[in-house]
Structures are given as structure tokens and as C-alpha cells.
Design a protein around this motif. Structure first.
Motif, short mmCIF file in Angstrom:
data_model
loop_
_atom_site.label_atom_id
_atom_site.label_comp_id
_atom_site.label_asym_id
_atom_site.label_seq_id
_atom_site.Cartn_x
_atom_site.Cartn_y
_atom_site.Cartn_z
N ILE A 114 0.84 -1.35 -0.05
CA ILE A 114 -0.04 0.07 0.03
C ILE A 114 0.94 1.29 0.24
CG2 ILE A 114 -2.05 1.33 1.26
CD1 ILE A 114 -2.72 -1.37 0.07
N THR A 115 0.78 2.18 -1.01
CA THR A 115 1.39 3.29 -1.14
C THR A 115 0.87 4.47 -0.08
OG1 THR A 115 0.25 4.29 -2.96
CG2 THR A 115 1.86 2.52 -3.50
N SER A 116 1.86 5.26 -0.19
CA SER A 116 1.43 6.48 0.92
C SER A 116 0.08 7.27 0.29
CB SER A 116 2.46 7.74 0.89
OG SER A 116 3.12 8.12 -0.13
N LEU A 136 -5.77 -14.61 -14.25
CA LEU A 136 -5.94 -14.15 -12.70
C LEU A 136 -6.57 -12.99 -12.49
CD1 LEU A 136 -2.24 -14.53 -11.09
CD2 LEU A 136 -4.20 -16.28 -10.73
N GLU A 137 -7.57 -13.19 -11.81
CA GLU A 137 -8.38 -11.77 -11.43
C GLU A 137 -8.12 -11.44 -10.28
OE1 GLU A 137 -13.39 -10.92 -11.11
OE2 GLU A 137 -12.57 -12.30 -9.91
N ILE A 138 -7.54 -10.21 -9.81
CA ILE A 138 -7.38 -9.42 -8.68
C ILE A 138 -7.94 -8.30 -8.23
CG2 ILE A 138 -5.31 -8.17 -7.51
CD1 ILE A 138 -3.42 -9.44 -9.48
N THR A 139 -8.76 -8.85 -7.05
CA THR A 139 -9.61 -7.51 -6.47
C THR A 139 -9.32 -7.12 -5.30
OG1 THR A 139 -11.42 -9.09 -7.50
CG2 THR A 139 -12.12 -7.36 -6.10
N VAL A 140 -9.52 -5.90 -5.17
CA VAL A 140 -9.19 -5.06 -3.93
C VAL A 140 -10.40 -4.65 -3.30
CG1 VAL A 140 -8.04 -3.25 -2.77
CG2 VAL A 140 -6.85 -4.29 -4.73
N VAL A 141 -10.86 -5.02 -1.90
CA VAL A 141 -11.97 -4.43 -1.11
C VAL A 141 -11.28 -3.86 -0.06
CG1 VAL A 141 -13.85 -5.35 0.03
CG2 VAL A 141 -13.24 -6.61 -1.98
N ALA A 142 -11.82 -2.60 -0.15
CA ALA A 142 -11.27 -1.68 0.98
C ALA A 142 -12.60 -1.14 1.86
CB ALA A 142 -10.41 -0.43 0.54
N ALA A 174 -7.10 1.48 -6.47
CA ALA A 174 -7.60 2.26 -5.41
C ALA A 174 -7.57 1.32 -4.00
CB ALA A 174 -8.82 3.07 -5.52
N ALA A 175 -7.19 1.92 -2.71
CA ALA A 175 -7.18 0.89 -1.90
C ALA A 175 -7.65 1.86 -0.25
CB ALA A 175 -5.88 0.21 -1.64
N THR A 176 -8.34 2.69 -0.64
CA THR A 176 -8.77 3.76 0.46
C THR A 176 -9.93 4.28 0.50
OG1 THR A 176 -7.72 5.45 1.92
CG2 THR A 176 -7.59 5.66 -0.25
N VAL A 177 -10.67 4.45 1.54
CA VAL A 177 -11.77 5.05 1.65
C VAL A 177 -11.93 5.99 2.56
CG1 VAL A 177 -14.33 4.45 2.18
CG2 VAL A 177 -12.88 2.58 1.25
N PRO A 178 -12.61 7.26 2.35
CA PRO A 178 -12.54 8.47 3.07
C PRO A 178 -13.54 8.09 4.11
CG PRO A 178 -13.47 8.92 1.03
CD PRO A 178 -12.84 7.71 0.77
N GLY A 179 -13.37 8.87 5.45
CA GLY A 179 -14.42 8.95 6.56
C GLY A 179 -13.59 8.66 7.65
N LYS A 180 -14.42 8.16 8.72
CA LYS A 180 -13.90 7.76 10.07
C LYS A 180 -14.17 6.28 10.18
CE LYS A 180 -15.95 12.27 11.90
NZ LYS A 180 -16.65 12.79 12.82
N GLY A 181 -13.12 5.88 11.17
CA GLY A 181 -13.13 4.47 11.37
C GLY A 181 -11.94 4.09 10.83
N THR A 182 -11.76 2.34 11.43
CA THR A 182 -10.64 1.72 10.71
C THR A 182 -10.73 1.28 9.37
OG1 THR A 182 -10.47 1.02 13.15
CG2 THR A 182 -9.21 -0.32 11.62
N LEU A 183 -9.78 1.49 8.70
CA LEU A 183 -9.67 1.06 7.32
C LEU A 183 -8.98 -0.59 7.15
CD1 LEU A 183 -9.88 1.66 4.11
CD2 LEU A 183 -7.55 2.50 4.27
N MET A 212 -5.36 0.20 9.08
CA MET A 212 -5.08 1.18 9.41
C MET A 212 -6.09 1.99 10.07
SD MET A 212 -4.02 2.50 5.63
CE MET A 212 -2.81 1.80 4.49
N ALA A 213 -5.61 2.31 11.47
CA ALA A 213 -6.36 2.63 12.57
C ALA A 213 -6.80 4.17 12.16
CB ALA A 213 -5.74 2.50 13.87
N PRO A 214 -7.99 4.69 12.68
CA PRO A 214 -8.13 6.00 12.68
C PRO A 214 -7.09 6.78 13.33
CG PRO A 214 -9.77 5.19 14.24
CD PRO A 214 -8.83 3.99 13.26
N ALA A 215 -6.92 8.03 12.69
CA ALA A 215 -6.03 8.97 13.22
C ALA A 215 -6.20 9.50 14.86
CB ALA A 215 -5.65 10.29 12.41
N ALA A 216 -5.64 9.36 15.94
CA ALA A 216 -5.64 9.59 17.08
C ALA A 216 -6.10 11.46 17.12
CB ALA A 216 -4.54 9.34 17.95
#
Length: 255
Positions: A114-116, A136-142, A174-183, A212-216
Motif C-alpha cells: 500500500i503506497t502513501s 488471474l483476477e485480482i480484486t481489492v476490497v477496502a 485504489a485501496a482507501t476509503v475516506p471517512g471515520k473509522g478503521t480501514l 489502518m487505525a483512525p488518526a488519534a
């Protein structure tokens, strides 16, 4: 423990017996006459309840988006991983396999990262597909889960098809979702042979590859109203004047 062999099989409490299911088979056990709990057993029961609620949220958010039939041990394995995880940090879930027989690391010579910028980067490499696989089918679920509020706050998934007859030059998803909570980011790899999925447990995998835990939240400094220091000044009282005494003449003469 007794096995249910009748036509009507059940789970749950019925009188003084409890029915339950394990690996697709139904069993019975009798209820204990009394339950004695210690501080340790009460704490373990509380931790198990917290892990069960979190595990249910994770399964509801991720499993319906995968193309892997969960085995009968998924609930217990996920709860066990959550119990061993710390209360506020679930990084121990990284590497958890929804298919316990195969991991995504068995398909790659160089593992995805996972990149920055929140992308899943798969380096260019020689892939290791199962025998007879042509694609090969590669699927990312975030998914992002707010465990405090017990709700899934966001989810995205993206997929690519890799033709194994051609060199693989890498890919990004793509491997990120905006919002609150743990990713939680899950990577699924599924092998195909000329358009048909290879149906065996060694030809598909789905692992949690990032947590990825939410930012403190930064604690705001408490403002203290400081009272200015006032120097206490005592009132001035002049000393009483002293009277000048005069000596008698005879004394002055002696001096």
C-alpha cells in the motif's frame, strides 16, 4: 456432546439442552446446573463479546464482496484473531486469511504494498499461478468500519484481469476509503482457465493485507485562568517620635 440425527435439527436453547452447529454438523449438549464465574472468566466473557461484535461487522462488510465461499471455521478464526488483538489497534488482523488453505502470497514473487497515496501497488514480476491457469483476477476490497458506532462508513472495490500469456508489468488499484473509522484492505486472487473459474481451494485466496487505525485526536490544551500575582503591601504606620532628654547641669559638667 451428542450428534443430532433427526429431521428437525436446531441451534440454540431448548429446555435444558443447547443445540449448536460445528463444521456443518449439528450437536447437542446439556446445560450446566450452575455457572460460577471468577474475575478472569467475566473478563474473558466480556472480551469474547466485544470480539464477536467486531467480527460480525467485518464479515458483513467484506465477505459479500468476495467470491470465496467462507468455510465453517471463519467465525471462530476471526473471533480468535480479534481477541488476541489489542482493544484500540487491530493491526494483528493483517495477514488474516478468509480461505485458510491458500494465501495471496503464494501467487506473487514480489508482494503487493500500500503506497502513501492510498493505492495498492503490485510490482512488475513473474507471477506464480496454479497449474492450468490462463488468467488471474485480482480484486481489492477496502472498507472503513466505525467500531465505536457499530457501522460500516464506506466501501470500495476494484478489480483487474491479468493475462498470464503476457508479461506482467505491474498494476495499481485504489485501496482507501475516506471517512471515520478503521480501514481494512482485503486482496483477493482468483485463478481462471479460459474464462472459467478453477474451483478448488488452492486456486483462490483472500487476505487482509492492511489495517489502518483512525488518526488519534489531538487533545486540546486545557486553558487555565491564571490569577495575576498581586504583591501585598502592608499599611505604613510611622513610629512615634521619641522625646529628647536633657541631662542636669551637674552631669554636663562631669562630662
Amino acid at each position: 456432546m451428542a450428534k443430532q440425527t433427526g429431521l428437525l435439527q436446531f441451534t440454540g436453547k431448548l429446555g435444558n439442552v443447547i443445540g449448536y452447529r460445528r463444521n456443518g454438523t449439528y450437536f447437542l449438549r446439556s446445560m450446566p446446573d450452575a455457572v460460577r464465574q471468577t474475575t478472569a472468566t467475566r473478563r474473558a466473557s466480556r472480551d469474547f463479546g466485544v470480539a464477536s461484535r467486531k467480527g460480525k461487522l467485518i464479515r458483513q462488510a467484506i465477505v459479500p464482496r468476495l467470491e470465496i465461499n467462507p468455510c465453517g471455521t471463519l467465525v471462530n478464526r476471526l473471533n480468535k484473531a480479534l481477541i488476541t488483538a489489542t482493544k484500540d489497534c487491530l493491526t494483528e488482523l493483517k495477514g488474516f486469511r478468509f480461505n485458510p488453505y491458500t494465501g495471496v502470497d503464494q501467487f506473487f514473487s514480489h508482494q503487493p504494498v500500500i503506497t502513501s497515496g492510498g493505492m495498492l501497488h503490485i510490482p512488475a514480476q513473474q507471477l506464480w499461478p496454479p497449474a492450468k491457469a490462463t488468467h488471474l483476477e485480482i480484486t481489492v476490497v477496502a472498507v472503513r468500519i466505525n467500531f465505536a458506532q457499530r457501522q460500516v462508513t464506506g466501501c470500495i472495490d476494484s478489480a483487474i484481469i491479468i493475462d498470464l500469456s503476457r508479461p506482467f508489468n505491474g498494476a495499481e488499484l485504489a485501496a482507501t476509503v475516506p471517512g471515520k473509522g478503521t480501514l481494512l484492505v482485503t486482496l483477493q486472487v482468483k485463478a481462471y482457465e479460459h474464462g472459467a473459474a478453477i474451483e478448488n481451494r488452492r486456486s483462490k485466496a483472500a487476505d487482509i493485507i492492511a489495517v489502518m487505525a483512525p488518526a488519534a485526536r489531538k487533545k486540546q490544551p486545557v486553558k487555565v485562568n491564571k490569577i495575576p500575582h498581586v504583591k501585598r503591601v502592608l499599611p505604613y504606620h510611622p513610629l512615634p517620635a521619641t522625646k529628647k532628654t536633657t541631662l542636669p547641669v551637674s552631669a554636663r559638667q562631669r562630662e
